[in-house]
Design an enzyme around this catalytic site. Structure first.
Site, PDB file in Angstrom:
ATOM      1  N   MET A  30      23.795  -5.446 -82.390  1.00 21.59           N
ATOM      2  CA  MET A  30      23.176  -4.813 -83.557  1.00 21.59           C
ATOM      3  C   MET A  30      24.249  -4.236 -84.484  1.00 21.59           C
ATOM      4  O   MET A  30      23.954  -3.394 -85.331  1.00 21.59           O
ATOM      5  CB  MET A  30      22.206  -3.706 -83.123  1.00 21.59           C
ATOM      6  CG  MET A  30      20.987  -4.232 -82.387  1.00 21.59           C
ATOM      7  SD  MET A  30      19.531  -3.176 -82.573  1.00 21.59           S
ATOM      8  CE  MET A  30      20.145  -1.606 -81.973  1.00 21.59           C
ATOM      9  N   GLY A  31      25.490  -4.689 -84.296  1.00 23.29           N
ATOM     10  CA  GLY A  31      26.571  -4.154 -85.113  1.00 23.29           C
ATOM     11  C   GLY A  31      27.099  -2.852 -84.542  1.00 23.29           C
ATOM     12  O   GLY A  31      26.816  -2.488 -83.401  1.00 23.29           O
ATOM     13  N   GLY A  32      27.883  -2.136 -85.342  1.00 27.62           N
ATOM     14  CA  GLY A  32      28.525  -0.928 -84.833  1.00 27.62           C
ATOM     15  C   GLY A  32      29.420  -1.274 -83.656  1.00 27.62           C
ATOM     16  O   GLY A  32      29.438  -0.560 -82.651  1.00 27.62           O
ATOM     17  N   HIS A  34      32.126  -1.919 -80.813  1.00 24.65           N
ATOM     18  CA  HIS A  34      33.106  -1.057 -80.156  1.00 24.65           C
ATOM     19  C   HIS A  34      33.778  -1.848 -79.041  1.00 24.65           C
ATOM     20  O   HIS A  34      33.614  -3.082 -78.945  1.00 24.65           O
ATOM     21  CB  HIS A  34      32.436   0.224 -79.626  1.00 24.65           C
ATOM     22  CG  HIS A  34      31.182  -0.029 -78.843  1.00 24.65           C
ATOM     23  ND1 HIS A  34      31.172  -0.689 -77.631  1.00 24.65           N
ATOM     24  CD2 HIS A  34      29.878   0.289 -79.100  1.00 24.65           C
ATOM     25  CE1 HIS A  34      29.936  -0.756 -77.167  1.00 24.65           C
ATOM     26  NE2 HIS A  34      29.123  -0.188 -78.039  1.00 24.65           N
ATOM     27  N   GLY A  36      33.179  -2.106 -75.940  1.00 25.93           N
ATOM     28  CA  GLY A  36      32.250  -2.822 -75.072  1.00 25.93           C
ATOM     29  C   GLY A  36      31.897  -4.186 -75.639  1.00 25.93           C
ATOM     30  O   GLY A  36      31.867  -5.193 -74.915  1.00 25.93           O
ATOM     31  N   HIS A  37      31.643  -4.229 -76.950  1.00 25.13           N
ATOM     32  CA  HIS A  37      31.361  -5.513 -77.600  1.00 25.13           C
ATOM     33  C   HIS A  37      32.593  -6.421 -77.563  1.00 25.13           C
ATOM     34  O   HIS A  37      32.468  -7.642 -77.393  1.00 25.13           O
ATOM     35  CB  HIS A  37      30.938  -5.290 -79.053  1.00 25.13           C
ATOM     36  CG  HIS A  37      29.655  -4.539 -79.207  1.00 25.13           C
ATOM     37  ND1 HIS A  37      29.599  -3.251 -79.688  1.00 25.13           N
ATOM     38  CD2 HIS A  37      28.364  -4.887 -78.927  1.00 25.13           C
ATOM     39  CE1 HIS A  37      28.339  -2.848 -79.725  1.00 25.13           C
ATOM     40  NE2 HIS A  37      27.567  -3.815 -79.266  1.00 25.13           N
ATOM     41  N   GLN A  66      12.835  -2.257 -82.017  1.00 18.45           N
ATOM     42  CA  GLN A  66      13.180  -1.514 -80.811  1.00 18.45           C
ATOM     43  C   GLN A  66      13.488  -0.039 -81.069  1.00 18.45           C
ATOM     44  O   GLN A  66      13.902   0.674 -80.157  1.00 18.45           O
ATOM     45  CB  GLN A  66      14.367  -2.176 -80.103  1.00 18.45           C
ATOM     46  CG  GLN A  66      15.699  -2.085 -80.828  1.00 18.45           C
ATOM     47  CD  GLN A  66      16.784  -2.870 -80.110  1.00 18.45           C
ATOM     48  OE1 GLN A  66      16.778  -4.086 -80.096  1.00 18.45           O
ATOM     49  NE2 GLN A  66      17.718  -2.154 -79.490  1.00 18.45           N
ATOM     50  N   GLY A 155      25.901  -6.709 -71.682  1.00 16.98           N
ATOM     51  CA  GLY A 155      26.573  -5.638 -70.955  1.00 16.98           C
ATOM     52  C   GLY A 155      25.694  -5.034 -69.872  1.00 16.98           C
ATOM     53  O   GLY A 155      24.463  -5.057 -69.958  1.00 16.98           O
ATOM     54  N   LYS A 157      25.816  -1.867 -69.193  1.00 15.34           N
ATOM     55  CA  LYS A 157      25.546  -0.463 -69.537  1.00 15.34           C
ATOM     56  C   LYS A 157      24.045  -0.215 -69.677  1.00 15.34           C
ATOM     57  O   LYS A 157      23.520   0.759 -69.149  1.00 15.34           O
ATOM     58  CB  LYS A 157      26.260  -0.064 -70.836  1.00 15.34           C
ATOM     59  CG  LYS A 157      26.097   1.422 -71.167  1.00 15.34           C
ATOM     60  CD  LYS A 157      26.779   1.788 -72.465  1.00 15.34           C
ATOM     61  CE  LYS A 157      25.908   1.480 -73.662  1.00 15.34           C
ATOM     62  NZ  LYS A 157      24.738   2.418 -73.762  1.00 15.34           N
TER      63      LYS A 157
END
Length: 519
Positions: A30-32, A34, A36-37, A66, A155, A157
């Site tokens: 969804m962008g943003g 970091h 993790g991505h 969502q 991920g 997470k």
């Protein structure tokens, strides 16, 4: 920056058409973006190195379905230029950043919606975020339908989300493999999240108590020390964190479990720090995982299990080699296996040494002699089923196998691993193929080892007789464990079988608990 930017459905279709001879590794976001991505994209890129005709596609689509509140949707980070830079540096070939209209032409009401099963939605985040996972599932199915990737990278997470998407893809029979990566954390232990930017410096100092408490609990559990969830909750509240939930649940069905009675479970939490909601988890595991792979002769168990062990860093135990070793010794000493007194003498004096490793290799020694190659001869093969059916032989070797696997971290293959040797294995697989397919594989193996090769019809006849003997013996017959997953490997190459096995393994054992080797 040589990065293709796709904005519309038509642009995506054109790109996919140009790459029709390429495998597509898909990272939905969804962008943003970091760290993790970045790890997701790097992992997707690593598959391209193994398969040179692969492409990495990253989607950036802020999914309004969502979000619980319109305000949260509006506040979500929108950093497209920086996202493109991060994705490119991590190895992406293209970015797909569609509008809502591109994903849902004529609006969401014109399309089917996915409803997540109540059993997967009633605990953890699903209990308080009504409709959230329905929105996630609906959009992911839509994205997969448009992209049609070979693999999707997610991920760990968001463990509940990962479990839901795995079941969704399995239930719908979608032709895509899921690859998960462990939670990426910042230096202070906090899991990477797009929401972290909303924390003030003071809030950041408070919220790091969450990963610390979870990590301490996981360590205590491994050391067989008691864990008190109420005390953990109190500790979090003392750090000015509002606890939404703190629960131990089953990894796959997400139902609450008593962690004291569990071998492996998820310890999950959600907290509010100021106006920011954050989730984190740990895994409670008492011993390293065991994988049991059973199946008939010639199904490719040894070859597949070796490579599987290498990929996962598990110790490889070929129990069939142990029965072959005893068979070889009986033949070498001209002993009638039905003569119980002679057999007992040889079993009492035998020094069977299995040298295990996590490289996929296994050396077999009897009384100091290396017989690793000798036990693969057709002469041994013709008699091993008869010897394996003898109670005293099975009793001795099963005891030795249990001892070898007492600490876990092992994958064993044979005929009765999941039913008799390791009935408590975390994963049980029944690997099989048709008799015709197994005869072809047996012929190839014999040629490689320098033995004379009978006709395929004769090999097929031998295999069917071996199946009959293995399945009809009174002691530990060949049979599929009730909780084993059957995998028929006709038409699949070794790499395809191993990749599928790893995906099945990941449904039971997270990367964070037992990571996949980088090789």
């Amino acid at each position: 920056m040589n990065l293709t930017i796709l904005r519309t459905k038509t642009a995506l279709e054109d790109w996919c058409r140009q790459k029709h001879n390429h495998e597509i590794n898909f990272v939905p976001t969804m962008g943003g973006l970091h760290q993790g991505h970045q790890e997701l994209i790097k992992t997707a890129r690593s598959f391209c190195k193994r398969k040179h005709s692969s492409q990495v596609l990253v989607s950036i689509f802020i999914n309004p379905l969502q979000f619980d509140l319109e305000e949260d949707f509006k506040k979500y980070p929108r950093t497209f230029e920086n996202d493109c830079k991060i994705a490119y540096e991590a190895g992406a070939n293209a970015i797909w950043a569609p509008s809502f209209e591109s994903v849902f032409p004529n609006g969401e009401e014109a399309h089917f919606k996915i409803q997540v099963p109540f059993s997967l939605n009633k605990y953890l985040c699903g209990a308080s975020r009504e409709g959230h996972f329905d929105g996630v599932a609906t959009v992911v199915v839509r994205l997969l339908a448009l992209v049609r990737p070979n693999r999707i990278f997610l991920g760990e997470k968001d463990w509940q989300q990962l479990v839901i998407l795995r079941q969704l893809i399995n239930d719908l029979g979608l032709p895509v493999l899921i690859h998960s990566i462990p939670t990426k954390r910042d230096q202070d232990g906090l899991p990477c999240s797009s929401r972290n930017v909303n924390l003030s410096k003071e809030e950041r100092k408070k919220v790091v108590a969450l990963p610390a408490v979870l990590q301490q609990a996981a360590q205590a559990f491994q050391e067989n020390k008691p864990i008190n969830l109420n005390n953990m909750k109190t500790t979090l509240e003392e750090h000015d964190l509002k606890v939404e939930y703190l629960e131990t649940v089953d990894l796959k069905n997400l139902n609450p479990v008593n962690h004291d009675e569990s071998k492996l479970c998820l310890l999950a939490a959600a907290v509010h720090c100021g106006n920011t909601r954050l989730i984190d988890h740990g895994f409670l595991m008492k011993r390293n995982p065991i994988v049991a792979i059973d199946g008939p002769a010639g199904a490719g168990k040894s070859t597949v299990t070796k490579k599987f062990a290498q990929k996962l860093g598990l110790i490889y135990l070929d129990t069939g080699a142990m029965y072959r070793a005893v068979t070889w010794l009986i033949q070498e000493n001209n002993i009638d296996p039905q003569n119980s007194s002679e057999l007992e003498l040889i079993l009492n004096d035998i020094n069977l040494d299995i040298c295990l490793s996590n490289t996929g290799n296994q050396q077999v020694l009897i009384n100091g002699k290396d017989i690793t190659t000798l036990i693969r001869s057709p002469t041994v093969t013709s008699q091993v089923s008869l010897v394996a059916a003898i109670g005293s032989v099975r009793e001795k070797l099963t005891s030795q196998q249990k001892e070898l696997g007492s600490k876990g971290g092992l994958v064993a293959e044979g005929r009765d691993i999941g039913t008799a040797v390791f009935p408590d294995a975390e994963l049980k697989i029944f690997l099989t193929a048709t008799a015709q397919e197994r005869a072809k594989r047996r012929a190839i193996d014999l040629k490689k080892q320098g033995f004379s090769t009978p006709s395929l019809s004769e090999l097929e006849k031998q295999i069917k007789e071996r199946d009959r003997l293995d399945s009809s013996r009174e002691i530990a017959p060949l049979s599929k464990a009730k909780d084993a997953q059957e995998l028929i490997t006709d038409g699949m190459n070794i790499e395809e079988v191993v990749e599928l096995l790893i995906n099945i393994f990941r449904e039971k054992i997270p990367q964070e608990v037992w990571p996949t080797n980088a090789t």
